[in-house]
Design a protein around this motif. Structure first.
Motif, short mmCIF file in Angstrom:
data_model
loop_
_atom_site.label_atom_id
_atom_site.label_comp_id
_atom_site.label_asym_id
_atom_site.label_seq_id
_atom_site.Cartn_x
_atom_site.Cartn_y
_atom_site.Cartn_z
N PRO A 106 -21.66 -23.09 110.83
CA PRO A 106 -21.92 -22.18 111.95
C PRO A 106 -21.81 -22.86 113.32
O PRO A 106 -21.59 -22.18 114.33
CB PRO A 106 -23.37 -21.70 111.69
CG PRO A 106 -23.60 -21.95 110.23
CD PRO A 106 -22.82 -23.18 109.91
N GLU A 107 -21.97 -24.18 113.39
CA GLU A 107 -21.94 -24.88 114.67
C GLU A 107 -20.57 -25.46 114.99
O GLU A 107 -20.38 -26.09 116.02
CB GLU A 107 -22.97 -26.02 114.65
CG GLU A 107 -24.39 -25.55 114.33
CD GLU A 107 -25.36 -26.71 114.20
OE1 GLU A 107 -24.90 -27.86 114.32
OE2 GLU A 107 -26.55 -26.46 113.97
N LEU A 108 -19.59 -25.25 114.09
CA LEU A 108 -18.29 -25.89 114.26
C LEU A 108 -17.56 -25.40 115.50
O LEU A 108 -16.99 -26.18 116.26
CB LEU A 108 -17.44 -25.64 113.00
CG LEU A 108 -16.06 -26.30 112.98
CD1 LEU A 108 -16.17 -27.81 113.08
CD2 LEU A 108 -15.31 -25.91 111.71
N GLU A 109 -17.60 -24.09 115.75
CA GLU A 109 -16.87 -23.53 116.89
C GLU A 109 -17.42 -24.05 118.21
O GLU A 109 -16.67 -24.45 119.10
CB GLU A 109 -16.93 -22.01 116.85
CG GLU A 109 -16.10 -21.35 117.92
CD GLU A 109 -16.00 -19.84 117.75
OE1 GLU A 109 -15.33 -19.19 118.57
OE2 GLU A 109 -16.58 -19.33 116.77
N ASP A 110 -18.76 -24.06 118.36
CA ASP A 110 -19.36 -24.56 119.60
C ASP A 110 -19.07 -26.06 119.79
O ASP A 110 -18.83 -26.52 120.92
CB ASP A 110 -20.86 -24.33 119.58
CG ASP A 110 -21.21 -22.85 119.62
OD1 ASP A 110 -20.37 -22.06 120.10
OD2 ASP A 110 -22.31 -22.48 119.16
N LEU A 111 -19.09 -26.81 118.70
CA LEU A 111 -18.82 -28.24 118.78
C LEU A 111 -17.39 -28.52 119.24
O LEU A 111 -17.16 -29.35 120.14
CB LEU A 111 -19.08 -28.88 117.41
CG LEU A 111 -18.86 -30.39 117.31
CD1 LEU A 111 -19.85 -31.13 118.18
CD2 LEU A 111 -18.98 -30.85 115.86
N LEU A 112 -16.43 -27.81 118.66
CA LEU A 112 -15.04 -28.01 119.05
C LEU A 112 -14.77 -27.50 120.46
O LEU A 112 -13.97 -28.10 121.21
CB LEU A 112 -14.12 -27.31 118.06
CG LEU A 112 -14.04 -27.94 116.67
CD1 LEU A 112 -13.14 -27.12 115.75
CD2 LEU A 112 -13.52 -29.37 116.74
N GLU A 113 -15.41 -26.41 120.83
CA GLU A 113 -15.21 -25.90 122.19
C GLU A 113 -15.69 -26.89 123.24
O GLU A 113 -14.99 -27.13 124.25
CB GLU A 113 -15.95 -24.56 122.36
CG GLU A 113 -15.72 -23.93 123.72
CD GLU A 113 -16.36 -22.56 123.84
OE1 GLU A 113 -16.30 -21.97 124.93
OE2 GLU A 113 -16.91 -22.08 122.82
#
Length: 263
Positions: A106-113
């Motif tokens: 669930p945190e992958l998108e925020d981390l990559l952004e």
């Protein structure tokens, strides 16, 4: 006389055949990835580790499957014990990979952004980042990581869109991008949402494959443990579990004893 139940042996053999097929598919996937990379003329330096890992993992899977099938067919306890150890190690490794991946998903998108935001503006990014962005823009028909304004006043040719060749009318847009009021027709979509879509799809597929392999490893562990137990105690009779009929049964009949008169 066979020490392992024939039905169990058959199920275990089918399991190992399927396991070997999975190993072959992994090797085939690595081979296809290598061929595609060579056709595109891209450097293999960044992909060598991943390709080697796929080849090694596929080969180990096939060897372990062959070891299990051999141990079951020939009833070799040493081979089955080695297979059991491999299944224990494999299940632990798969769960060790799957659980943190599922937690971090669930945190992958925020981390990559947040990571890609460091490269903005792209005009001031390192040269390798610019090359990566140009490749994404050419292949995915997009412009900029989050917006075409990531390039400030220096929009590259990889952003340019030809309306005559576009798949839809909304794929291209016309923008003014300099103080001289120059205009260009560029791709309307930014690259990061498209890239994120593929990254999340790959992450979901990887997680599903790892969890599936973990389930298969646990199944192989269970089957091999049962067979080793049968080989260790070949003469032990099967234990039949019966439920005592307590309720609704009549009391036992007793024979009444009478004193017979002497003659």
């Amino acid at each position: 006389m066979s020490q392992i139940h024939p039905g169990l042996k058959r199920v275990f053999t089918i399991f190992n055949i399927f396991f070997a097929i999975i190993g072959g598919l992994i090797i085939g996937l690595a081979l296809i990835a290598q061929i595609v990379t060579n056709v595109e003329g891209q450097s293999m330096e960044d992909r060598t580790v991943g390709l080697i890992a796929l080849y090694v993992f596929g080969a180990i899977t096939m060897v372990v499957a062959g070891l299990g099938a051999y141990g079951a067919c020939k009833e070799k306890k040493a081979a089955l014990i080695a297979f059991l150890v491999c299944m224990v190690i494999g299940s632990l490794v798969m769960l060790r990979v799957a659980i943190p991946t599922a937690i971090a998903r669930p945190e992958l998108e925020d981390l990559l952004e947040s990571k890609f935001q460091r490269f903005v503006p792209l005009t001031e990014a390192p040269e390798e980042v610019k090359n990566m962005a140009n490749t994404l823009q050419s292949q995915m028909h997009c412009c900029g990581l989050f917006s075409y304004e990531d390039w400030r006043q220096d929009i590259p040719e990889s952003c340019e869109c030809d309306p005559a060749q576009s798949e839809s009318e909304s794929e291209c847009r016309k923008v003014d991008y300099s103080a001289l009021m120059l205009s260009k027709t560029i791709y309307s979509r930014p690259c990061f949402p498209i890239l994120m879509k593929y990254i999340l799809m790959v992450a979901d597929i990887t997680l599903g494959v790892v969890l599936t392999l973990a389930v298969f490893a646990l199944l192989g562990l269970t089957l091999s443990s049962i067979m080793i137990h049968q080989m260790r105690y070949p003469d032990r009779p099967p234990v039949l579990l019966t439920v005592p009929a307590v309720f609704g049964m009549p009391p036992p009949k007793y024979q009444e004893l009478h004193n017979t008169p002497p003659y």
